[in-house]
Design a protein around this motif. Sequence first.
Motif, PDB file in Angstrom:
ATOM      1  N   MET A  91       0.844  -1.187   0.000  1.00 40.39           N
ATOM      2  CA  MET A  91       0.000   0.000   0.000  1.00 40.39           C
ATOM      3  C   MET A  91       0.887   1.248   0.000  1.00 40.39           C
ATOM      4  N   VAL A  92       0.526   2.196  -0.802  1.00 38.86           N
ATOM      5  CA  VAL A  92       1.289   3.422  -0.943  1.00 38.86           C
ATOM      6  C   VAL A  92       0.871   4.414   0.138  1.00 38.86           C
ATOM      7  N   HIS A  93       1.860   5.059   0.740  1.00 37.65           N
ATOM      8  CA  HIS A  93       1.576   6.086   1.739  1.00 37.65           C
ATOM      9  C   HIS A  93       0.939   7.281   1.034  1.00 37.65           C
ATOM     10  N   PRO A  94      -0.049   7.925   1.657  1.00 38.25           N
ATOM     11  CA  PRO A  94      -0.720   9.048   0.987  1.00 38.25           C
ATOM     12  C   PRO A  94       0.228  10.192   0.630  1.00 38.25           C
ATOM     13  N   PHE A  95       1.292  10.367   1.410  1.00 35.65           N
ATOM     14  CA  PHE A  95       2.252  11.427   1.081  1.00 35.65           C
ATOM     15  C   PHE A  95       2.959  11.138  -0.240  1.00 35.65           C
ATOM     16  N   GLU A  96       3.139   9.857  -0.560  1.00 35.65           N
ATOM     17  CA  GLU A  96       3.781   9.513  -1.826  1.00 35.65           C
ATOM     18  C   GLU A  96       2.916   9.931  -3.010  1.00 35.65           C
ATOM     19  N   LEU A  97       1.615   9.831  -2.848  1.00 34.29           N
ATOM     20  CA  LEU A  97       0.718  10.239  -3.933  1.00 34.29           C
ATOM     21  C   LEU A  97       0.713  11.748  -4.119  1.00 34.29           C
ATOM     22  N   VAL A  98       0.754  12.494  -3.037  1.00 32.12           N
ATOM     23  CA  VAL A  98       0.702  13.954  -3.165  1.00 32.12           C
ATOM     24  C   VAL A  98       2.098  14.565  -3.323  1.00 32.12           C
ATOM     25  N   ALA A  99       3.142  13.746  -3.295  1.00 36.34           N
ATOM     26  CA  ALA A  99       4.501  14.268  -3.462  1.00 36.34           C
ATOM     27  C   ALA A  99       4.740  14.780  -4.880  1.00 36.34           C
ATOM     28  N   ASN A 100       4.073  14.195  -5.845  1.00 37.13           N
ATOM     29  CA  ASN A 100       4.233  14.636  -7.222  1.00 37.13           C
ATOM     30  C   ASN A 100       3.390  15.891  -7.445  1.00 37.13           C
ATOM     31  N   PRO A 101       3.977  16.965  -7.958  1.00 33.48           N
ATOM     32  CA  PRO A 101       3.212  18.215  -8.110  1.00 33.48           C
ATOM     33  C   PRO A 101       2.022  18.105  -9.070  1.00 33.48           C
ATOM     34  N   VAL A 102       2.125  17.283 -10.102  1.00 37.84           N
ATOM     35  CA  VAL A 102       0.999  17.138 -11.037  1.00 37.84           C
ATOM     36  C   VAL A 102      -0.160  16.436 -10.336  1.00 37.84           C
ATOM     37  N   ARG A 103       0.136  15.354  -9.612  1.00 37.43           N
ATOM     38  CA  ARG A 103      -0.937  14.644  -8.890  1.00 37.43           C
ATOM     39  C   ARG A 103      -1.541  15.533  -7.807  1.00 37.43           C
ATOM     40  N   ARG A 104      -0.675  16.274  -7.109  1.00 37.22           N
ATOM     41  CA  ARG A 104      -1.187  17.165  -6.063  1.00 37.22           C
ATOM     42  C   ARG A 104      -2.118  18.206  -6.671  1.00 37.22           C
ATOM     43  N   ARG A 105      -1.751  18.752  -7.820  1.00 36.15           N
ATOM     44  CA  ARG A 105      -2.599  19.754  -8.474  1.00 36.15           C
ATOM     45  C   ARG A 105      -3.913  19.137  -8.940  1.00 36.15           C
ATOM     46  N   ILE A 106      -3.864  17.923  -9.452  1.00 37.65           N
ATOM     47  CA  ILE A 106      -5.096  17.231  -9.852  1.00 37.65           C
ATOM     48  C   ILE A 106      -6.012  17.077  -8.640  1.00 37.65           C
ATOM     49  N   LEU A 107      -5.451  16.694  -7.498  1.00 36.55           N
ATOM     50  CA  LEU A 107      -6.259  16.547  -6.284  1.00 36.55           C
ATOM     51  C   LEU A 107      -6.834  17.891  -5.843  1.00 36.55           C
ATOM     52  N   GLU A 108      -6.052  18.961  -5.978  1.00 37.85           N
ATOM     53  CA  GLU A 108      -6.563  20.290  -5.624  1.00 37.85           C
ATOM     54  C   GLU A 108      -7.735  20.688  -6.517  1.00 37.85           C
ATOM     55  N   VAL A 109      -7.611  20.413  -7.801  1.00 39.85           N
ATOM     56  CA  VAL A 109      -8.698  20.749  -8.735  1.00 39.85           C
ATOM     57  C   VAL A 109      -9.933  19.912  -8.424  1.00 39.85           C
ATOM     58  N   LEU A 110      -9.731  18.633  -8.125  1.00 37.32           N
ATOM     59  CA  LEU A 110     -10.881  17.762  -7.813  1.00 37.32           C
ATOM     60  C   LEU A 110     -11.504  18.088  -6.462  1.00 37.32           C
ATOM     61  N   ALA A 111     -10.756  18.742  -5.584  1.00 36.98           N
ATOM     62  CA  ALA A 111     -11.330  19.151  -4.300  1.00 36.98           C
ATOM     63  C   ALA A 111     -12.439  20.175  -4.495  1.00 36.98           C
ATOM     64  N   VAL A 112     -12.378  20.907  -5.600  1.00 35.77           N
ATOM     65  CA  VAL A 112     -13.404  21.904  -5.897  1.00 35.77           C
ATOM     66  C   VAL A 112     -14.654  21.255  -6.470  1.00 35.77           C
ATOM     67  N   GLY A 113     -14.461  20.145  -7.210  1.00 33.42           N
ATOM     68  CA  GLY A 113     -15.600  19.465  -7.812  1.00 33.42           C
ATOM     69  C   GLY A 113     -15.148  18.442  -8.841  1.00 33.42           C
ATOM     70  N   ASP A 114     -16.112  17.720  -9.383  1.00 30.29           N
ATOM     71  CA  ASP A 114     -15.825  16.695 -10.384  1.00 30.29           C
ATOM     72  C   ASP A 114     -15.392  17.344 -11.696  1.00 30.29           C
ATOM     73  N   HIS A 115     -14.450  16.676 -12.385  1.00 32.37           N
ATOM     74  CA  HIS A 115     -13.979  17.168 -13.682  1.00 32.37           C
ATOM     75  C   HIS A 115     -13.690  15.985 -14.587  1.00 32.37           C
TER      76      HIS A 115
END
Length: 142
Positions: free
Chosen positions: A1-25
């Motif tokens: 299992m991947v640690h959640p910090f590993e998923l958000v460590a990548n800036p592209v993935r982190r930005r995708i999560l930030e955009v999805l926090a606003v709503g579905d896309h």
Amino acid sequence: MVHPFELVANPVRRRILEVLAVGDHDAGTLSDIASMEFGTSRTAVSYHLRTLREHGAVWSSVGADDPRSRSYRLNPEFLATLDVAVGELFDLWEQRYGTAEGRAPVGPRPMDRVHRFGDAERRRRRAALAEWRVSGDDTDLD
């Protein structure tokens, strides 16, 4: 299992999560944002979306209008897992003072963080204070 910090460590993935926090896309919108901000290709964004999906950070569904498109949304359970991981860091931070014989008291933090998933942070702090008080009652300072 991947640690959640590993998923958000990548800036592209982190930005995708930030955009999805606003709503579905849909994937196209996410790809446009990532390519505009990071210069990534659609293939790279597709890889990051697949990684996030496989590790449970996002959910996807096939578009009703166009079966070739996918819509993505943030998984609240992933946010809870990420919050627990941050809480573990706070627990370690609270234990940074003291010795092996006992910890220093846990006082109020200069800035209480907003806990979005109920009062778990408050319960953790109360438990830490109660534990410290119990261990501190065996000495008399008089």
